[in-house]
Scaffold this active site. Structure first.
Site, PDB file in Angstrom:
ATOM      1  N   GLU A  40      -5.007  -7.531   3.150  1.00 12.83           N
ATOM      2  CA  GLU A  40      -4.267  -6.438   3.786  1.00 12.83           C
ATOM      3  C   GLU A  40      -4.998  -5.955   5.021  1.00 12.83           C
ATOM      4  OE1 GLU A  40      -2.935  -2.278   4.631  1.00 12.83           O
ATOM      5  OE2 GLU A  40      -4.930  -3.019   4.182  1.00 12.83           O
ATOM      6  N   ASP A  50     -10.449   2.863  -0.538  1.00 10.40           N
ATOM      7  CA  ASP A  50      -9.331   2.135   0.088  1.00 10.40           C
ATOM      8  C   ASP A  50      -9.483   0.660  -0.265  1.00 10.40           C
ATOM      9  OD1 ASP A  50      -7.551   0.874   1.811  1.00 10.40           O
ATOM     10  OD2 ASP A  50      -8.539   1.532   3.638  1.00 10.40           O
ATOM     11  N   HIS A  68      -3.567  -3.279  -2.509  1.00 12.97           N
ATOM     12  CA  HIS A  68      -4.389  -4.404  -2.033  1.00 12.97           C
ATOM     13  C   HIS A  68      -5.794  -4.361  -2.618  1.00 12.97           C
ATOM     14  CE1 HIS A  68      -6.765  -2.352   1.199  1.00 12.97           C
ATOM     15  NE2 HIS A  68      -5.692  -1.607   1.380  1.00 12.97           N
TER      16      HIS A  68
END
Lengths: 348, 329
Positions: free
Chosen positions: B193, B163, B60
């Site tokens: 996401e 992330d 993502h």
């Protein structure tokens, strides 16, 4: 020209408690058919009303307004002519005792939700709300008579009570979301076919109040729109509600700014309004719009969605208040969107 | 891979505002893949045409952040969180808006950390009043903690957002080996996401893969006071068996372990008790697919300093390439 108040009143009088949308099929179809080329009921209970622009392979714009309303369902018929019930959609227990309701059985009958007199309440009882399964509806019928009219599973709605307030305001049951249904219908009725840049699919969708996704997604799966605008009510501003999550009544429609709706489409709507000389309000719904758009976006391989709202006060009661000027502002915006070729471009 | 990571970290991509990062990734992916297109939601779908099973990898592009709700008379910016924000970690951190405006994330004076929540915070952008602030920031703008990339000792790096820019970087690096792939391979760089695993669902619906493998970060059990978890930094690529959103396809998990062993890639088994990944939506889109996930073990996820070991990321990259080179049945 459609009279906005009259249309909203007519829509509000069509019973459409979540899960019972089909009950008003004939009435609704007769009411809106003059303004569309084709009206049909999709499998999931959503009414789809189409107005074509008349050109082949035109892009498709889906304008979704949920048609269902909060209400109740009969869970049992009890001695003495009482009915127990459960909720269909999010009910506010504070407003229930002594409310007037209609039970939609083989015929429509009247009832009142029982309320325990203050004299008989135990100490402290007034401080807490009774649970729904502790409440009963008094119909005045005997159990035997009642069983001839009502069956377990029948729908219940609050008293049908549309009334005019001062100025442009009206109040009544199911303004959420009949007001927005009216905005969509008015836009379709008034837009000139020659000016349309797309085929317009108005979906008066089912079961939003119970599942926040309901029939709009399954209908969209068949329609395969290029873009979608979801129209629903939002909180009107009053003390104690944050400005960003509410909109002012009488100051026009509001668009949602959110991580889950399409910014490009949203910005285009703001531009179209400003270009036409009227302003839109904005509300911020960070991660979830609380409308059909949150689910509709994810239908199939994805649908860019924007949310256009009409401010409403006393939400989820039998006296929801709206300002018809906001409904008309939303309708005007929808007409601009339907006539805008650029709204379907990838870049603008 | 690390060069890609450094570039990706610089491009802000709060959920719902992934356009710029998609453009950058697309410009690179076009060098190695046959078709790269953006779908209705903004997912970047890159296809390397090939015969055999349809294999989809997904990372993502979006990062957690904030969205402006209103600006008060003092010129302070009020906001709502986008994604899972840890406000203890965000307090007094620097933030940046897409237009370059900077600010400081400030909790209400005297507030105890137990009571930290979005409504009690403002961003001080240095404006003297509302009027000045509104020239720089408006309602609906998104912003995030300032990005950073720091080399630590050994193979470790920390910064944000790792992330899931690391997942994107791994796929971009893997794309360079595309000519040796033995499946009909698609790389998806997904949107939204962090706000409920949304973008990958429609991308998977579009692609109808036979196998869907997400690339994302996972927690570890080796940090200061970590909950017990059999994943550690430096122990290799984590092959997900389960997280809170999905139970991976057991046959695919077995196959991934086998491919790792055959190729001498260091790997570890991952059972994550919280958190979700795109794996869940890959598994359930349309009529479903065999779904799994390769995770980069990461400490301090969703803070200003997420820490990884580059050898783990490299192992993940090797595993992606090895799987793509294995003719799947």
């Amino acid at each position: 020209m459609i009279n906005t108040k009259e249309l909203i009143g007519q829509l509000c009088n069509i019973m459409s408690v979540t899960g019972y949308e089909h009950r008003g099929a004939q009435e609704l179809t007769e009411l809106i058919s003059p303004y569309f080329d084709h009206v049909y009921e999709a499998v999931g209970g959503t009414y789809v009303a189409v107005k074509y622009c008349g050109r082949d392979a035109a892009p498709r714009l889906m304008l979704d307004a949920h048609f269902d309303e909060i209400g109740m369902i009969v869970t049992d018929i009890l001695p003495g002519g009482y009915l127990s019930f459960s909720h269909m959609g999010g009910l506010d227990r504070r407003i229930m005792p002594a409310s007037e309701v209609y039970i939609y059985g083989r015929e429509k009958i009247y009832g009142v939700i029982c309320s325990k007199p203050p004299h008989l309440q135990k100490p402290g009882e007034s401080k807490k709300l009774p649970a729904l399964d502790e409440m009963l509806i008094d119909t005045g019928y005997s159990e035997d008579e009642l069983r001839k009219i009502v069956s377990i599973g029948d729908g219940i709605g609050f008293y049908e009570s549309t009334a005019e307030l001062l100025g442009n305001r009206i109040c009544g049951r199911s303004m959420d979301n009949k007001a927005c249904c009216a905005a969509a219908i008015i836009a379709a009725a008034n837009v000139e076919r020659e000016k349309m840049a797309c085929d317009l699919y108005v979906t008066l969708s089912s079961r939003e109040e119970e599942s926040l996704a309901g029939g709009c997604v399954t209908a969209a799966y068949d329609i395969r729109p290029d873009i979608a605008i979801v129209t629903d009510v939002t909180f009107s501003r009053f003390p104690g509600v944050d400005d960003y999550e509410s909109a002012k009544m009488g100051e026009g429609a509001s668009v949602s700014l959110s991580a889950v709706t399409d910014r490009k489409l949203t910005n285009r709507l703001i531009y179209l309004a400003e270009n036409a000389g009227f302003k839109l309000q904005t509300t911020v719904d960070a991660e979830n719009t609380g409308t059909n758009a949150t689910a509709l976006t994810l239908c199939g391989d994805g649908i860019p969605c924007a949310v256009v709202s009409v401010p409403l006060s006393c939400m989820h009661t039998y006296n929801e208040i709206i300002d018809t000027s906001d409904v008309e502002a939303a309708a005007k915006l929808f007409m601009l969107a339907v006539c805008d070729e650029d709204i379907f471009r990838e870049e603008y | 891979m690390l060069n890609y990571l450094r570039e990706l970290i610089k491009i802000q991509s709060v959920s719902g505002a992934e356009k710029n990062i998609a453009l950058y990734i697309k410009s690179e992916m076009e060098k190695y893949f046959d078709e790269c297109e953006t779908d209705a939601l903004g997912n970047l779908i890159c296809r390397k045409n090939g015969s055999g099973k349809k294999l989809l990898f997904c990372a993502h592009m979006d990062e957690i952040g904030f969205i402006v709700t209103t600006i008060d008379d003092k010129g302070f910016v009020h906001f709502a969180p986008v994604g899972g924000i840890d406000f203890v970690a965000a307090a007094y951190a620097s933030v940046a808006f897409a237009n370059g405006t900077r600010g400081v994330m400030v909790p209400e004076a005297g507030l105890k950390s137990d009571d930290f929540k979005a409504e009690k915070f403002v961003v001080d952008i240095g404006a003297k009043d509302k009027k000045q602030a509104e020239r720089l920031v408006k309602t609906g703008d998104t912003f995030a903690l300032v990005p950073s990339y720091t080399r630590l000792r050994g193979n470790r790096i920390c910064g944000r957002p790792i992330d899931d820019k690391i997942g994107c970087a791994i796929l971009m690096a893997a794309a360079k080996e595309a000519d040796s792939f033995k499946n009909n391979t698609t790389f998806v760089f997904s949107v939204q996401e962090e706000v409920g695993i949304r973008g990958s669902r429609v991308a998977a619906f579009n692609c109808r893969p036979d196998y869907g493998i997400a690339l994302d970060v996972t927690s570890t059990g080796d940090g200061h006071g970590s909950k017990p978890m059999a994943v550690s930094l430096g122990e290799g690529a984590a092959v997900k068996i389960k997280d809170a959103s999905v139970i991976c396809d057991s046959e695919l998990v077995r196959k991934m372990g086998e491919i790792a062993e055959e190729n001498n890639i260091k790997w570890q088994r991952e059972v994550l008790t919280a958190g979700g990944t795109d794996t869940a939506s890959l598994q359930l889109a349309a009529s479903g697919c065999r779904a799994g996930c390769i995770s980069v073990p990461t400490r301090y996820i969703h803070t200003a300093n997420e820490e990884i070991d580059c050898s783990d990321a490299k192992a993940c990259l090797d595993l992606v390439v090895a799987i793509a080179r294995t003719e799947l049945e």
